[in-house]
Design an enzyme around this catalytic site. Structure first.
Site, short mmCIF file in Angstrom:
data_model
loop_
_atom_site.label_atom_id
_atom_site.label_comp_id
_atom_site.label_asym_id
_atom_site.label_seq_id
_atom_site.Cartn_x
_atom_site.Cartn_y
_atom_site.Cartn_z
N SER B 25 -44.20 10.17 -92.65
CA SER B 25 -42.76 10.37 -92.89
C SER B 25 -42.52 11.84 -93.15
CB SER B 25 -42.22 9.42 -93.96
OG SER B 25 -42.49 9.81 -95.26
N HIS B 52 -40.91 8.14 -89.82
CA HIS B 52 -39.65 7.78 -90.48
C HIS B 52 -38.64 8.89 -90.25
CE1 HIS B 52 -41.85 5.24 -93.73
NE2 HIS B 52 -41.78 4.62 -92.58
N ASP B 145 -45.14 3.30 -97.56
CA ASP B 145 -45.29 2.58 -96.30
C ASP B 145 -46.56 3.06 -95.61
OD1 ASP B 145 -44.58 0.84 -94.27
OD2 ASP B 145 -43.26 2.27 -93.26
#
Ligand SMILES: C[S@@+](CC[C@H](N)C(=O)[O-])C[C@H]1O[C@@H](n2cnc3c(N)ncnc32)[C@H](O)[C@@H]1O
Lengths: 270, 205
Positions: B25, B52, B145
């Protein structure tokens, strides 16, 4: 094949034989995740235990159905899709004296109410019959009520405006506590009905079909079946709208539709 | 040039990998550009990347990466068969999974770790589809995540590689993964790049 994969296959077979819901040609990865969640949420030790309980308990099946279907929706989701319907599709549909529109996989109704608002603003709602179908009876009940969380209205208002909405979005609902009750007159010509793209056949001739974010859950074979139903149901030069990341490229039906707007996934029957 | 250590080479020898999945991300664009640098046009494995981003409908990632790389770069589409020599990016606003028949599928279940697409969902399905032939790489990020996804890859017998948190632009994501499950390797970006090149050279069909 792993034990879990065997159990999943048996579960889908059991559901088909017992309830005539056919989930056998759904894509596996997402289905597996959701069944594993259901096993936990419904306090089972394994998929096999869930299977044996579901076979004997109709209510439990209804609960499982909430996991197997994906009841997520949004009003005016992808505003540019609705904007494109407004500018490219409705002007053509206006030339017909009466219209039939099919929203397949309507879930809790957000897409249907969005379309009804669009049709009202374009002066078409009165002469349109909308069939809104889904396989989840709980979702269909919610859709019939037309009551959505007030907390979502900020997003929906933004979407509506981006979709070229002509009024104040709040004109279409009454706020009561934490709920937004949508104008009942929007659904005078909407028929909500149980219909499965995997097991049922065509029920009417239609001018426009909107089926968004349903085909992604199907494998290519089942996508083909659904596209076949759409092709059969649509009148000559009828329109088909799909979800923003769905395509007909992997189906033979891609030669039987032309793109009206490739980006918005709006097609027209050839 | 960074060279791989003998221990790393030993882990790679005698293994045939069939696919690579990469998650990141915050800071991920630069980190991914770094690790994919110099991979040849006919790289023998597919690479599936998930970054992300702010929820926007059209992601410009494929375009951006194509500009810098020899690999073919594209956004993954629903029911598309995965091909070698291609770097796929997960599209915005949908979860991306890999099916047993090695096709992509999309879904719009609720976000996981506030993320849709979610790295965990992609990696868990990839581990299921590729088993021990999968390389999983997790880079910089400010989100947990990917930790469960990396664990799934390791448990399925795949190769789990995490960026050295000391080097990561944001170390939260790599640290969360290392804490949940010790990966096979913790490497700096230069080494990960070298490893990907070596994997390509070693690949036998
Ligand atoms: C993710 S929702 C999409 C809702 C809405 N169309 C949208 O895009 O916001 C998917 C819906 O497809 C329905 N569905 C799944 N399988 C179906 C089938 N075989 N026939 C008809 N509908 C189905 C599910 O019950 C669920 O309501």
């Amino acid at each position: 094949m792993s034990t879990l994969d065997i159990e999943l296959r048996l579960l889908m077979e059991a559901i088909y034989l017992r309830y005539n819901y056919d989930f056998r040609d759904y894509t596996g990865a997402s289905q597996k995740r959701r069944v594993v969640q259901a096993v936990r949420a419904l306090n089972c030790e394994s998929v096999s235990e869930l299977q044996s309980r579901v076979l004997h308990d109709t209510d439990l099946f209804t609960q499982l159905l909430q996991f197997l279907t994906i009841p997520v929706s949004e009003m005016f989701r992808d505003p540019s899709y609705y904007a494109c319907l407004r500018t490219e599709v409705l002007p053509v549909l206006k030339t017909y004296p009466s219209l039939k529109i099919w929203v397949a996989g309507c879930s809790t109704g957000e897409e249907v109410y969005s379309l009804a608002i669009l049709l009202r603003e374009e002066g078409l709602l009165e002469r349109t019959i909308i069939y809104a179908t889904d396989i989840n009876p709980v979702s269909l009940d919610k859709a019939r009520k037309g009551v959505f969380p007030l907390s979502r209205m900020q997003l929906y208002t933004k979407n509506y405006q981006e979709a070229g909405g002509k009024q104040a979005f709040s004109d279409y609902y009454t706020a009561a506590y934490s709920a937004a009750l949508f104008d009942r007159s929007l659904c005078e010509n909407i028929t909500f009905a149980d219909h499965s793209l995997s097991t049922d056949s065509v029920f009417s001739e239609t001018h426009l079909i909107s089926c968004r974010n349903v085909l992604i859950y199907f494998n290519r074979k089942l996508q083909d079946r659904a596209l076949g139903l759409f092709h059969e149901s649509l009148c000559h030069r009828g329109f088909l709208g799909l979800g923003s990341k769905e395509s007909i490229d992997f189906s033979d039906y891609n030669r039987r539709f032309e793109a009206v707007d490739k980006r918005e996934r709006i097609f027209r029957k050839l | 040039m960074t060279t791989l250590q003998p221990a790393t080479l030993e882990i790679l020898a005698n293994r045939t990998m069939e696919a690579i999945v990469v998650g990141a991300s915050a800071g991920g664009v630069d980190a991914m550009l770094h690790i994919f640098k110099g991979l040849p046009q006919h790289y023998p494995l597919p690479i599936i990347a998930l970054l992300h981003m702010q929820e926007t409908r059209e992601s410009k990632l494929a375009e951006l990466f194509q500009h810098h790389l020899n690999l073919q770069v594209k956004e993954a589409t629903d029911k598309e068969s995965i091909a070698p020599g291609t770097l796929y990016f997960a599209p915005a606003s949908y979860h991306l999974s890999i099916e047993h028949n090695l096709q992509f599928s999309l879904s719009c279940e609720a976000p996981l770790h506030f993320s849709r697409p979610s790295i965990d969902i992609l990696m868990e399905s990839a581990a299921d589809a590729y088993g021990e032939a999968l390389v999983g790489i997790l880079l910089t990020g400010a989100n947990p995540d990917g930790a469960a996804g990396m664990r799934a890859i390791k448990q399925a017998g795949g190769l789990a590689i995490v960026q050295d948190p000391d080097e990561a632009e944001v170390d939260y994501m790599p640290r969360a993964a290392i804490q949940l499950q010790t990966p096979d390797m913790i490497l700096r970006l230069g080494r990960i790049n070298q490893l990907l090149i070596t994997l390509g050279e070693q690949h036998v069909h």
